[in-house]
Design a protein around this motif. Structure first.
Motif, short mmCIF file in Angstrom:
data_model
loop_
_atom_site.label_atom_id
_atom_site.label_comp_id
_atom_site.label_asym_id
_atom_site.label_seq_id
_atom_site.Cartn_x
_atom_site.Cartn_y
_atom_site.Cartn_z
N LEU A 1 0.63 -1.09 0.04
CA LEU A 1 0.01 -0.10 -0.07
C LEU A 1 0.97 1.26 -0.03
O LEU A 1 0.70 2.08 -0.77
CB LEU A 1 -1.16 -0.10 1.34
CG LEU A 1 -2.02 -1.26 1.08
CD1 LEU A 1 -2.92 -1.17 2.45
CD2 LEU A 1 -3.08 -0.67 0.04
N ARG A 2 1.88 1.38 0.92
CA ARG A 2 2.95 2.39 0.74
C ARG A 2 3.54 2.64 -0.51
O ARG A 2 3.54 3.86 -1.20
CB ARG A 2 3.84 2.16 2.02
CG ARG A 2 3.45 2.66 3.15
CD ARG A 2 4.66 2.89 4.25
NE ARG A 2 5.40 1.57 4.50
CZ ARG A 2 5.02 0.57 5.45
NH1 ARG A 2 3.71 0.94 6.28
NH2 ARG A 2 5.75 -0.59 5.34
N ARG B 1 1.48 4.63 -3.23
CA ARG B 1 1.00 6.14 -2.98
C ARG B 1 1.49 6.70 -4.47
O ARG B 1 2.73 6.50 -4.90
CB ARG B 1 1.91 6.72 -1.89
CG ARG B 1 1.55 8.12 -1.60
CD ARG B 1 2.18 8.68 -0.58
NE ARG B 1 1.57 8.17 0.58
CZ ARG B 1 0.39 8.28 1.12
NH1 ARG B 1 -0.27 9.40 0.45
NH2 ARG B 1 -0.42 8.01 2.15
N SER C 1 -7.79 5.36 -4.57
CA SER C 1 -7.42 4.83 -3.20
C SER C 1 -5.91 4.02 -3.44
O SER C 1 -5.85 3.60 -4.39
CB SER C 1 -8.27 3.94 -2.42
OG SER C 1 -8.59 2.64 -2.98
N LEU C 2 -5.19 3.74 -2.43
CA LEU C 2 -4.02 3.10 -2.60
C LEU C 2 -4.65 1.48 -2.86
O LEU C 2 -3.98 0.85 -3.76
CB LEU C 2 -3.20 3.25 -1.13
CG LEU C 2 -2.98 4.33 -0.66
CD1 LEU C 2 -2.14 4.45 0.58
CD2 LEU C 2 -1.97 5.09 -1.70
N ARG D 1 -11.45 -0.31 -2.56
CA ARG D 1 -11.06 -0.36 -0.98
C ARG D 1 -12.40 -1.02 -0.19
O ARG D 1 -13.48 -0.64 -0.76
CB ARG D 1 -10.97 1.05 -0.62
CG ARG D 1 -10.58 1.15 0.89
CD ARG D 1 -10.29 2.52 1.31
NE ARG D 1 -10.12 2.48 2.82
CZ ARG D 1 -9.58 3.62 3.33
NH1 ARG D 1 -9.57 4.79 2.70
NH2 ARG D 1 -9.56 3.70 4.59
N ALA E 1 -3.92 7.87 0.45
CA ALA E 1 -4.71 7.04 1.14
C ALA E 1 -6.01 7.54 1.65
O ALA E 1 -7.15 6.98 1.93
CB ALA E 1 -3.73 7.03 2.70
#
Length: 193
Positions: free
Chosen positions: A9-10, A13, A35-36, A47, A90
């Protein structure tokens, strides 16, 4: 499909998700930004807790609830998906007003090229900033983009507690009814700035 790791997820970005578009759609849905989770999977509204896909079914846009991985099926229903801002974050509140305004400019150009009958922006706050319409409300807008009508819908994010899936489906259903009955409209002097 297993949930992405925090590291995945990071790394997502500022990633992107391809638009699901074609010329002449009945409705082009426009999210705020991916979204991520969407950037990791490559699927819009991916998500967990996002109510876009259930609301499409409840409102009658789709005959059954599609999974995010089935997003390309929307084209067969005359529907598509894009975003005001292309880059993933996020939370949508990480976008600054200048980024939303630039996204609105690019969205107007994309809409002129694709010519959907209706542009449905899912999120009134983002619409207000991107289109410089500070008093806009949920529903059909007076502004058009050429022959494309604009409808602002509630944001389907699970964070939008003001709207239930059922109440969102009622508003999405109003657009569905109009989209099947009449094309977008062009009013003199009300097109894109």
């Amino acid at each position: 499909m297993p949930l992405p790791s925090p590291e995945e997820l990071r790394a997502a970005r500022d990633g992107f998700v391809d638009d699901i578009v074609a010329p002449g759609l009945s409705v082009l849905f426009c999210g705020i930004n991916p979204s991520l989770m969407s950037a990791v999977t490559g699927h819009h509204f991916a998500r967990p807790g996002n109510r876009f896909w259930p609301v499409l079914r409840l409102s009658g846009f789709t005959p059954r609830q599609l999974a995010p991985a089935e997003q390309h099926r929307l084209l067969s229903y005359g529907l598509g998906i894009t975003n005001v801002v292309a880059r993933a974050t996020a939370r949508a509140d990480e976008l600054d007003p200048a980024e939303l305004r630039e996204g609105g400019r690019l969205l107007r150009a994309r809409t002129a090229r694709l010519r959907p009958r209706w542009l449905a922006v899912v999120g009134v706050t983002a619409y207000r900033t991107a289109f410089a319409e500070p008093r806009a409300r949920i529903g059909r807008q007076e502004r058009t983009l050429g022959a494309t009508g604009i409808w602002v819908l509630p944001n389907p994010s699970g964070l939008n507690a003001h709207w239930t899936a059922r109440s969102m489906a009622e508003e999405y259903g109003r657009l569905r009814t109009i989209a099947h009955e009449e094309p977008g409209r062009e009013e003199p002097g009300r097109g894109a700035p």
